[in-house]
Design a protein around this motif. Structure first.
Motif, short mmCIF file in Angstrom:
data_model
loop_
_atom_site.label_atom_id
_atom_site.label_comp_id
_atom_site.label_asym_id
_atom_site.label_seq_id
_atom_site.Cartn_x
_atom_site.Cartn_y
_atom_site.Cartn_z
N ASP A 58 18.51 -6.44 2.38
CA ASP A 58 18.74 -7.67 3.15
C ASP A 58 18.18 -7.63 4.57
N LEU A 59 18.13 -6.44 5.17
CA LEU A 59 17.66 -6.34 6.54
C LEU A 59 17.09 -4.94 6.76
N ASN A 60 15.81 -4.85 7.04
CA ASN A 60 15.16 -3.57 7.27
C ASN A 60 15.80 -2.86 8.46
N GLY A 61 16.07 -1.56 8.31
CA GLY A 61 16.73 -0.81 9.37
C GLY A 61 15.97 -0.77 10.67
N LEU A 62 14.63 -0.80 10.61
CA LEU A 62 13.84 -0.83 11.84
C LEU A 62 14.07 -2.14 12.59
N HIS A 63 14.15 -3.24 11.86
CA HIS A 63 14.43 -4.53 12.49
C HIS A 63 15.83 -4.53 13.11
N LEU A 64 16.78 -3.97 12.38
CA LEU A 64 18.14 -3.91 12.89
C LEU A 64 18.21 -3.09 14.17
N ALA A 65 17.49 -1.96 14.18
CA ALA A 65 17.51 -1.09 15.36
C ALA A 65 16.94 -1.79 16.59
N ARG A 66 15.95 -2.66 16.38
CA ARG A 66 15.39 -3.40 17.52
C ARG A 66 16.43 -4.34 18.12
N LEU A 67 17.29 -4.89 17.26
CA LEU A 67 18.29 -5.84 17.74
C LEU A 67 19.36 -5.18 18.60
N PHE A 226 12.50 -11.64 15.08
CA PHE A 226 11.32 -12.19 15.76
C PHE A 226 11.69 -12.68 17.16
N THR A 227 12.81 -13.39 17.27
CA THR A 227 13.25 -13.89 18.58
C THR A 227 13.51 -12.74 19.54
N ALA A 228 14.13 -11.68 19.04
CA ALA A 228 14.39 -10.51 19.89
C ALA A 228 13.09 -9.87 20.35
N ARG A 229 12.13 -9.80 19.47
CA ARG A 229 10.82 -9.21 19.84
C ARG A 229 10.13 -10.05 20.90
N ILE A 230 10.19 -11.36 20.74
CA ILE A 230 9.56 -12.25 21.72
C ILE A 230 10.26 -12.12 23.07
N ASN A 231 11.59 -12.08 23.06
CA ASN A 231 12.34 -11.95 24.31
C ASN A 231 12.07 -10.62 25.00
N ASP A 232 11.87 -9.55 24.21
CA ASP A 232 11.57 -8.24 24.80
C ASP A 232 10.26 -8.25 25.54
N ASN A 233 9.35 -9.14 25.14
CA ASN A 233 8.01 -9.19 25.75
C ASN A 233 7.85 -10.34 26.72
N SER A 234 8.96 -11.02 27.03
CA SER A 234 8.89 -12.16 27.96
C SER A 234 8.80 -11.68 29.40
#
Length: 234
Positions: A58-67, A226-234
């Motif tokens: 349901d949710l890749n662990g790498l994605h979860l770790a970024r959050l 995706f939103t978290a990734r965008i915010n990290d690079n804002s």
């Protein structure tokens, strides 16, 4: 140390709970086979450590770790050693390859305990990723420069890569498998059928990404990451 476990394999959760119960310095405060539920609990409770599987449905662990990056230390637990570089790029404390032996588990816990000292942060990282990858396309194996990949889209059994110069590369390689060979900090999956290189995005409008004259949908399942990734690079 308050420890949470997220792994969609019940047997793996049972083993890690046994290890945490056996270790005198650990207390298991939650174990989850549903990564969505686990993410919500971790964000609310903020344990001292998260034992996190990578390959989950349901949710890749790498994605979860970024959050949760920077809020909870993570030790990755996985059956695939191909994820090691991505884990270290996310500042994981350690990376445990299944089946996990108890003494190796204890070594990882010791790293967490020592991490407050500068000496403990000197982790020997894997070699940096190459600036190119080889992709099998038809009867050829092509060398493709990573920084020329704009986005990728799959349709049926095929995956099409779209490059800076307008060229396209078609391959039978699985989208998820290809993403594992690309730098995790530079690429983001936005849909079960699409991924994009973040620095190639021109703008984001509602739930779609615009790259040049093309637009790609962002599905609900990948929107938070995706939103978290965008915010990290804002």
């Amino acid at each position: 140390m308050r420890v949470a476990i997220i792994d969609d394999e019940p047997l793996a959760v049972r083993l890690l709970r046994q290890y945490t119960d056996r270790h005198a310095d650990l207390e298991c405060v939650g174990a989850y086979t549903n990564p969505i539920d686990g993410l919500a609990a971790v964000q609310e409770e903020l344990p001292d450590l998260l034992l996190l599987d990578i390959q989950m449905a349901d949710l890749n662990g790498l994605h979860l770790a970024r959050l949760i990056r920077g809020r909870v230390p993570v030790i990755f637990t996985t059956a695939y050693d191909t994820h090691a570089l991505a884990g270290f790029e996310l500042d994981a404390v350690d990376y445990l390859l299944k089946p996990i032996a108890y003494d190796r588990f204890c070594q990882a816990i010791d790293k967490v305990s020592r991490r407050g000292s500068p000496a403990a942060r000197k982790i020997s990282l894997p070699a940096a990723p190459r600036p190119y990858i080889f992709i099998k396309s038809g009867n050829k194996t092509l060398r493709v420069a990573v920084d020329t990949i704009r986005y990728g889209s799959s349709a049926g059994d095929y995956l099409m890569l779209y490059l800076d110069d307008g060229d396209r590369v078609m391959t039978l390689e699985n989208l998820g498998d290809l993403l594992e060979r690309l730098p995790v900090a530079e690429f983001c999956r936005i849909h079960r059928s699409h991924f994009v290189r973040l620095d190639k995005i021109d703008y984001v409008e509602r739930r779609r990404v615009v790259v040049g004259e093309n637009w790609l949908p962002v599905s609900k399942g990948y929107l938070a990451d995706f939103t978290a990734r965008i915010n990290d690079n804002s």
